[in-house]
Design a protein around this motif. Structure first.
Motif, PDB file in Angstrom:
ATOM      1  N   GLU A  20       1.109  -1.383  -0.025  1.00 57.99           N
ATOM      2  CA  GLU A  20      -0.133   0.460   0.280  1.00 57.99           C
ATOM      3  C   GLU A  20       1.460   1.581   0.101  1.00 57.99           C
ATOM      4  N   ALA A  21       1.779   1.744  -1.145  1.00 56.68           N
ATOM      5  CA  ALA A  21       2.544   2.731  -0.767  1.00 56.68           C
ATOM      6  C   ALA A  21       3.503   2.608  -2.609  1.00 56.68           C
ATOM      7  N   GLY A  22       3.507   2.985  -3.226  1.00 58.93           N
ATOM      8  CA  GLY A  22       4.081   3.727  -4.226  1.00 58.93           C
ATOM      9  C   GLY A  22       5.208   2.693  -4.498  1.00 58.93           C
ATOM     10  N   PHE A  92       5.079  15.651  -6.892  1.00 62.48           N
ATOM     11  CA  PHE A  92       5.182  14.665  -8.145  1.00 62.48           C
ATOM     12  C   PHE A  92       3.464  15.200  -8.884  1.00 62.48           C
ATOM     13  N   LEU A  93       4.202  15.194 -10.019  1.00 55.69           N
ATOM     14  CA  LEU A  93       3.077  15.758 -11.013  1.00 55.69           C
ATOM     15  C   LEU A  93       1.757  14.500 -11.489  1.00 55.69           C
ATOM     16  N   ARG A  94       0.995  14.901 -11.523  1.00 53.54           N
ATOM     17  CA  ARG A  94       0.149  13.051 -11.584  1.00 53.54           C
ATOM     18  C   ARG A  94      -0.475  13.675 -13.414  1.00 53.54           C
ATOM     19  N   GLY A  95      -1.187  12.603 -13.215  1.00 55.64           N
ATOM     20  CA  GLY A  95      -1.952  12.599 -15.026  1.00 55.64           C
ATOM     21  C   GLY A  95      -2.728  13.694 -15.409  1.00 55.64           C
ATOM     22  N   ASP A  96      -3.602  14.299 -13.979  1.00 55.04           N
ATOM     23  CA  ASP A  96      -4.664  14.944 -14.293  1.00 55.04           C
ATOM     24  C   ASP A  96      -3.884  16.688 -14.396  1.00 55.04           C
ATOM     25  N   GLY A  97      -2.572  16.921 -14.539  1.00 52.10           N
ATOM     26  CA  GLY A  97      -2.035  18.442 -13.915  1.00 52.10           C
ATOM     27  C   GLY A  97      -1.668  19.177 -12.724  1.00 52.10           C
ATOM     28  N   LEU A  99      -0.599  18.939  -8.362  1.00 54.19           N
ATOM     29  CA  LEU A  99       0.993  18.213  -7.882  1.00 54.19           C
ATOM     30  C   LEU A  99       0.677  17.331  -6.969  1.00 54.19           C
ATOM     31  N   LEU A 100       1.303  16.451  -6.825  1.00 52.85           N
ATOM     32  CA  LEU A 100       0.895  15.497  -5.450  1.00 52.85           C
ATOM     33  C   LEU A 100       1.570  15.803  -4.018  1.00 52.85           C
ATOM     34  N   PRO A 101       1.749  16.166  -3.019  1.00 52.35           N
ATOM     35  CA  PRO A 101       2.451  16.529  -1.859  1.00 52.35           C
ATOM     36  C   PRO A 101       2.315  14.464  -1.651  1.00 52.35           C
ATOM     37  N   VAL A 102       4.382  14.269  -1.625  1.00 48.78           N
ATOM     38  CA  VAL A 102       5.167  13.036  -1.197  1.00 48.78           C
ATOM     39  C   VAL A 102       6.115  13.483  -0.701  1.00 48.78           C
ATOM     40  N   SER A 103       5.971  12.146   0.206  1.00 48.54           N
ATOM     41  CA  SER A 103       7.451  11.665   1.090  1.00 48.54           C
ATOM     42  C   SER A 103       7.711  10.430   0.745  1.00 48.54           C
ATOM     43  N   TRP A 104       8.977  10.441   0.385  1.00 48.72           N
ATOM     44  CA  TRP A 104       9.415   8.973  -0.630  1.00 48.72           C
ATOM     45  C   TRP A 104      11.171   9.088  -0.007  1.00 48.72           C
ATOM     46  N   SER A 105      11.411   7.507  -0.230  1.00 50.99           N
ATOM     47  CA  SER A 105      12.850   7.323   0.229  1.00 50.99           C
ATOM     48  C   SER A 105      13.269   6.689  -1.296  1.00 50.99           C
ATOM     49  N   GLY A 106      14.951   6.981  -1.703  1.00 47.80           N
ATOM     50  CA  GLY A 106      15.469   6.126  -2.476  1.00 47.80           C
ATOM     51  C   GLY A 106      16.139   5.096  -1.937  1.00 47.80           C
ATOM     52  N   ALA A 107      16.480   4.101  -2.755  1.00 47.48           N
ATOM     53  CA  ALA A 107      17.619   3.280  -1.875  1.00 47.48           C
ATOM     54  C   ALA A 107      18.032   2.556  -3.921  1.00 47.48           C
ATOM     55  N   PRO A 108      19.718   2.029  -3.481  1.00 46.65           N
ATOM     56  CA  PRO A 108      20.114   1.215  -4.428  1.00 46.65           C
ATOM     57  C   PRO A 108      19.934  -0.087  -4.503  1.00 46.65           C
ATOM     58  N   VAL A 109      19.939  -0.441  -6.008  1.00 48.95           N
ATOM     59  CA  VAL A 109      19.917  -2.076  -6.036  1.00 48.95           C
ATOM     60  C   VAL A 109      21.118  -2.454  -6.748  1.00 48.95           C
ATOM     61  N   VAL A 110      21.648  -3.519  -6.227  1.00 49.80           N
ATOM     62  CA  VAL A 110      22.919  -3.210  -6.546  1.00 49.80           C
ATOM     63  C   VAL A 110      23.269  -5.147  -7.127  1.00 49.80           C
ATOM     64  N   ARG A 111      23.849  -5.205  -7.912  1.00 54.01           N
ATOM     65  CA  ARG A 111      24.105  -6.411  -8.315  1.00 54.01           C
ATOM     66  C   ARG A 111      26.064  -7.023  -8.781  1.00 54.01           C
ATOM     67  N   GLU A 124       1.124   9.536  -0.452  1.00 56.44           N
ATOM     68  CA  GLU A 124       1.462  10.808   0.284  1.00 56.44           C
ATOM     69  C   GLU A 124       2.379  11.686   1.398  1.00 56.44           C
ATOM     70  N   ASN A 125       2.552  12.911   1.863  1.00 56.94           N
ATOM     71  CA  ASN A 125       3.131  12.541   2.876  1.00 56.94           C
ATOM     72  C   ASN A 125       1.894  13.152   4.364  1.00 56.94           C
ATOM     73  N   ASP A 126       1.793  13.225   5.194  1.00 57.37           N
ATOM     74  CA  ASP A 126       1.104  13.472   6.488  1.00 57.37           C
ATOM     75  C   ASP A 126       0.005  14.358   6.124  1.00 57.37           C
ATOM     76  N   GLU A 127       0.808  15.397   6.039  1.00 55.77           N
ATOM     77  CA  GLU A 127      -0.290  17.305   5.832  1.00 55.77           C
ATOM     78  C   GLU A 127      -1.297  16.771   4.791  1.00 55.77           C
ATOM     79  N   GLN A 128      -0.756  16.559   3.761  1.00 54.33           N
ATOM     80  CA  GLN A 128      -1.873  15.679   2.876  1.00 54.33           C
ATOM     81  C   GLN A 128      -2.922  14.601   3.287  1.00 54.33           C
TER      82      GLN A 128
END
Length: 568
Positions: A20-22, A92-97, A99-111, A124-128
């Motif tokens: 239940e997260a993007g 993040f930009l939504r398909g309808d134009g 803006l979606l306020p978000v919080s996100w994290s990025g992690a490397p995939v190592v091989r 979505e961030n807590d405020e949104q």
């Protein structure tokens, strides 16, 4: 390298497909290689338009909606420094134009010791999220309010569609179940201490499970703290929890408590059926689902329903009292039939069904000074006491005019029409006046009779011979009383010989008008039954006609039958 995640991309997709997260996977060039369903839902784009696109250019935006330079994108640090990145406030930009306020994290995939892809997890961030939850709660509250207002309006409409109290309460129950509860019962006060259950409505096909005790009058519970005592005597509204329902009732006569025990209810609301003057009964709504107990904020709605039902019951009882007085008044005002041997007379008056409005139907028979017999049936337009009083005025006035002069029925009805609006309170009425005359020596073997009549908007008389032939006498028709134009038009009599052994039936329209059926069908039905009963004595003839006519009429009925003696 402590932050690296040595795992196959296919395994990652399997693990996060139902998360239940993007989730978005990008390659070293920043192109999207995979995306999970929840991410597509959040950004409002179909998967086929996302895969293969540049993540930064497609989605990443500043708060003002502009695209930031690629070198400012935090995902670059994930690739170049092989470390996790956490961003708490971004867009993040939504398909309808939008803006979606978000919080996100990025992690490397190592091989093989090298970063091959970047895994981005976002939501979505807590405020949104809080704002969205607030909007959803507000929308749910508005929908709930609209549903309640709609229910109250439907209940009001149902309660005003009938003046029969118990029918209105059963209709009420069918609206409340299952929208407010699983079972509904209504108990009405009978006198000072009596209680009678008049309605039980439950899930479709299960109403019979709680019919025990219906229509039986019991005493109100003695204990002052019993549920019915508090509701009926103190005008209280109560919510009962599962624990209170399962506790032993304080009185063996606590009918509401027994009802709830019988159904296995887990929650109940009991409110008075009240008017500004008194409490006329109690409405109980029960729920059997322990996960759906009544809330305190639901009680005002249920009490309002009880108040509306109480007013409807009070109005129905007032109407029924008025109707009963009118019916009794009509019964007492109808005359005893004279002895006109060798002719025989029979009559019947049947009040309208309970819950219907009383009309002004009547009949009369009078021996005139010249030896002829006057027969009349009529229907005063109006209802209740006004119709009964108008009927009495019109009947007495017709008697005086018929006795005053030996003249044809058309002239008598004409004089009645001229005087009616000035002397009586009747505005309009239908009337059929007939004069039964002899032709030849009444006591001799050649005695014959004929009928001379006029109809003022009334159903035609029915002539039935002893051989079983029947016809409606359509002649002599004219406008109803009170509807004549300023220019007077002379009414015309009709004359018909009465064969030996025949029966003439005068009747009001309540005998042939049925709900869901046209007038022609009713007239044909009456004709068939009259033929079948042609040889019966006049009293039995009238009684059997009333029994054979189907239910469904809403008007009162007056019948007057004249039997001509057989030849010789």
């Amino acid at each position: 390298m402590a932050d690296s995640v040595p795992v196959e991309p296919e395994d990652l997709l399997t693990a996060f497909d139902s998360l239940e997260a993007g989730v978005i996977l990008t390659d070293r060039d920043g192109l999207i290689t995979a995306v999970n369903p929840h991410a597509l839902q959040l950004i409002g784009l179909p998967g086929r338009t996302v895969v293969g696109k540049d993540f930064h250019e497609l989605l990443h935006r500043r708060e003002d909606g502009t695209l930031a330079p690629r070198e400012e994108c935090p995902l670059v640090a994930v690739l170049e420094e092989t470390r996790m990145v956490l961003v708490t406030t971004d867009s993040f930009l939504r398909g309808d134009g939008s803006l979606l306020p978000v919080s996100w994290s990025g992690a490397p995939v190592v091989r093989g010791g090298a970063t091959t892809q970047v895994l981005t997890l976002f939501g979505e961030n807590d405020e949104q999220r809080e704002k969205r939850n607030h909007q959803a709660a507000h929308l749910a509250a508005m929908e709930d309010l609209a549903e309640r207002l709609s229910l109250v309006q439907e209940i009001t409409d149902v309660l005003t569609q009938t003046l029969e109290a118990e029918e209105a309460l059963n209709r009420l129950g069918r609206l409340v179940v299952p929208r407010l509860g699983d079972w509904v019962t209504v108990d009405l006060r009978e006198g000072e201490e009596g209680v009678r259950r008049v309605a039980v409505v439950g899930p479709q096909g299960r109403e019979g499970e709680a019919e025990t005790g219906r229509d039986d009058t019991t005493l109100m519970p003695e204990s002052a703290s019993a549920v019915l005592s508090r509701v009926l005597r103190r005008n209280e509204s109560l919510l009962m929890t599962r624990e209170e329902i399962e506790a032993p009732p304080e009185s063996p006569r606590a009918v509401v408590h027994k009802f709830l025990h019988l159904l296995g209810a887990t929650s109940a609301a009991v409110v008075p059926l009240s008017t500004p003057r008194q409490v006329v009964g109690a409405l109980t709504i029960a729920r059997t689902d322990p996960e759906r107990p009544f809330r305190p904020d639901e009680l005002p709605l249920i009490r309002d329903i009880g108040r509306r039902a109480g007013l409807a019951i009070d109005n129905a009882r007032l109407f029924e009292r008025q109707r009963d007085v009118a019916a009794m008044m009509q019964q007492h005002l109808l005359p005893a039939l004279p002895d006109i041997a060798p002719l025989r007379l029979a009559a019947r008056y049947q009040p309208a069904p309970r819950g219907s409005q009383v009309g002004g139907d009547w009949y009369d028979a009078l021996v005139l000074p010249d030896g002829a017999t006057a027969l009349a049936v009529g229907d005063v337009v109006g209802h209740d006491l006004s119709a009964a009083a108008g009927m009495a005025q019109l009947r007495n006035m017709l008697r005086v005019l018929a006795w005053d002069r030996a003249e044809p029925p058309s002239l008598i009805v004409g004089r009645l029409d001229d005087a009616m609006s000035d002397i009586t309170d009747v505005q309009m009425a239908t009337l059929l006046l007939a004069r039964i005359e002899t032709v030849g020596d009444v006591g001799g073997p050649g005695a014959r009779w004929r009928m001379r009549w006029v109809s003022a908007g009334h159903p035609p008389p029915l002539l039935v011979t002893d051989e079983g032939r029947a016809q409606y006498l359509e002649q002599g028709q004219d406008l109803l009383l009170g509807a004549r134009a300023e220019v007077q038009v002379e009414r015309a009599d009709a004359v018909e010989p009465l064969p030996p052994g025949s029966t003439v039936l005068l009747f009001t329209d309540g005998l042939v008008e049925m709900a869901g059926s046209d007038l022609d069908t009713g007239m044909n039905r009456l004709r068939r039954h009259a033929i079948a009963l042609a040889g019966r004595p006049p009293d039995d003839f009238c009684a059997q006609l009333l029994e054979r006519m189907p239910p469904g009429g809403s008007d009162d009925i007056a019948l007057l039958a004249l039997r001509v003696p057989d030849a010789g």
